[in-house]
Design a protein around this motif. Structure first.
Motif, short mmCIF file in Angstrom:
data_model
loop_
_atom_site.label_atom_id
_atom_site.label_comp_id
_atom_site.label_asym_id
_atom_site.label_seq_id
_atom_site.Cartn_x
_atom_site.Cartn_y
_atom_site.Cartn_z
N VAL A 95 0.84 -1.20 0.00
CA VAL A 95 0.00 0.00 0.00
C VAL A 95 0.88 1.26 0.00
O VAL A 95 0.57 2.24 -0.67
CB VAL A 95 -0.94 0.00 1.23
N GLN A 118 0.78 4.32 -2.68
CA GLN A 118 0.66 5.72 -2.26
C GLN A 118 1.85 6.54 -2.75
O GLN A 118 1.70 7.72 -3.09
CB GLN A 118 0.56 5.79 -0.74
N SER A 125 -5.48 13.43 1.95
CA SER A 125 -5.31 12.70 3.21
C SER A 125 -6.56 12.79 4.08
O SER A 125 -6.96 11.81 4.72
CB SER A 125 -4.10 13.25 3.97
N ALA A 147 -9.16 10.52 2.55
CA ALA A 147 -8.83 9.11 2.81
C ALA A 147 -9.13 8.71 4.25
O ALA A 147 -9.57 7.59 4.52
CB ALA A 147 -7.36 8.86 2.49
N SER A 148 -8.91 9.65 5.18
CA SER A 148 -9.15 9.35 6.60
C SER A 148 -10.64 9.19 6.90
O SER A 148 -11.01 8.56 7.90
CB SER A 148 -8.56 10.45 7.48
N ILE A 207 -12.75 7.71 4.84
CA ILE A 207 -13.26 6.49 4.21
C ILE A 207 -13.03 5.30 5.14
O ILE A 207 -11.88 5.02 5.51
CB ILE A 207 -12.55 6.25 2.86
N HIS A 214 -12.60 1.40 6.53
CA HIS A 214 -12.08 0.15 6.03
C HIS A 214 -13.24 -0.83 5.84
O HIS A 214 -14.27 -0.73 6.52
CB HIS A 214 -11.06 -0.44 6.99
N MET A 222 -8.31 -2.67 3.09
CA MET A 222 -7.85 -1.38 2.59
C MET A 222 -8.25 -1.10 1.14
O MET A 222 -7.74 -0.17 0.52
CB MET A 222 -6.33 -1.28 2.73
N GLN A 234 -9.30 2.59 0.27
CA GLN A 234 -8.15 3.51 0.23
C GLN A 234 -7.29 3.27 -1.01
O GLN A 234 -6.82 4.22 -1.64
CB GLN A 234 -7.30 3.34 1.50
N LEU A 280 -9.06 4.70 -4.01
CA LEU A 280 -8.91 6.15 -4.04
C LEU A 280 -7.56 6.53 -4.64
O LEU A 280 -7.47 7.46 -5.45
CB LEU A 280 -9.04 6.73 -2.64
N CYS A 281 -6.51 5.81 -4.26
CA CYS A 281 -5.17 6.08 -4.79
C CYS A 281 -5.14 5.91 -6.30
O CYS A 281 -4.58 6.75 -7.02
CB CYS A 281 -4.14 5.16 -4.15
#
Length: 256
Positions: free
Chosen positions: A158, A162, A203, A206-207, A209, A211, A228, A231, A234-235
């Motif tokens: 991951v 990122q 960020s 993402a925080s 969203i 799991h 994950m 996340q 999203l990346c």
């Protein structure tokens, strides 16, 4: 695109050579320390190799961004971007060269660490005792060493995703500033500020969203990755959007 990829590798060969020399020197230090059974030197060498991995991450990140930024400023960049291929292929070649460079460095360092730990395990009897001690400590907390290693591998994967997303986001920030500010000298600083703004916003998103699951201490690699997925998705969305945005701006808006 293959020719552009070769060009990107050739222009970055000298910095990579320096990185290779540093890693080789650390590895030589480890071998000397281990073969002479000086445990303190072996530990220092492994620590330096892990530190080198982090420094290589910063190197690839900074070099990739600076390379693109400089290409938008100087004559070599004019020749690159005016080549008879689409801007998508030009930026794609740059991003792919960064991805391959990072992957090669990670593979080399990971391989060296694996070999070094195997050599140290066969050389120092105390490592076997430490391994048992660590396993017992983890079991007391409800963890297993194998599960922790798998979670660590998932985290590294991951992290690499990122990392590549960060590169594409930086490219977008540089492209946007080059479009708006054109030849202004301050655009380098503004690009950095804009990148920070983009990254902070991303960020925060993402925080928020959640799991998909909360994997337990003995979760498998796939279970850890499954948790994950939002996340990671999203990346990938950000990567694709940044790549397309940078390519469109380069082709239609940026004046070289």
């Amino acid at each position: 695109m293959l020719k552009m990829l070769k060009y990107e590798f050739r222009r970055g060969i000298f910095p990579l050579l320096i990185v290779g020399i540093v890693i080789a020197a650390i590895e030589l230090y480890f071998l000397i320390g281990t073969l002479t059974e000086h445990a303190d030197h072996s530990v220092i060498a492994v620590s330096l190799l892990i530190l080198a991995a982090f420094c290589c991450y910063l190197f690839v990140l900074i070099y990739g961004i600076i390379s693109y930024s400089q290409d938008l400023k100087n004559k070599s960049g004019y020749l690159v971007f005016m080549a008879p291929i689409s801007s998508y292929k030009v930026i794609g070649a740059k991003l792919l060269s960064i991805l391959l460079t990072g992957a090669i460095i990670v593979a080399v360092i990971f391989g060296l660490l694996t070999l070094d730990l195997s050599l140290a395990y066969s050389t120092y009897d105390s490592i076997d005792t430490f391994y048992d001690f660590l396993s017992n400590i983890l079991e007391m907390g409800g963890y297993s060493l194998g599960g922790v290693i798998l979670r660590l591998l998932a985290f590294i994967l991951v992290f690499l995703i990122q990392f590549f997303m960060t590169i594409t986001l930086a490219y977008l920030a540089v492209s946007v500033c080059s479009t708006i500010l054109q030849t202004k000298k301050i655009k380098g600083f503004i690009s950095f500020v804009l990148f920070i703004v983009f990254y902070v916003i991303l960020s925060v998103i993402a925080s928020k969203i959640p799991h998909l699951s909360n994997p337990g201490p003995n979760a498998t690699f796939m279970e850890a990755m499954y948790a994950m997925i939002p996340q990671i998705a999203l990346c990938f969305v950000v990567m694709v959007a940044s790549y397309i945005g940078s390519s469109v701006l380069l082709e239609k808006k940026i004046s070289l």
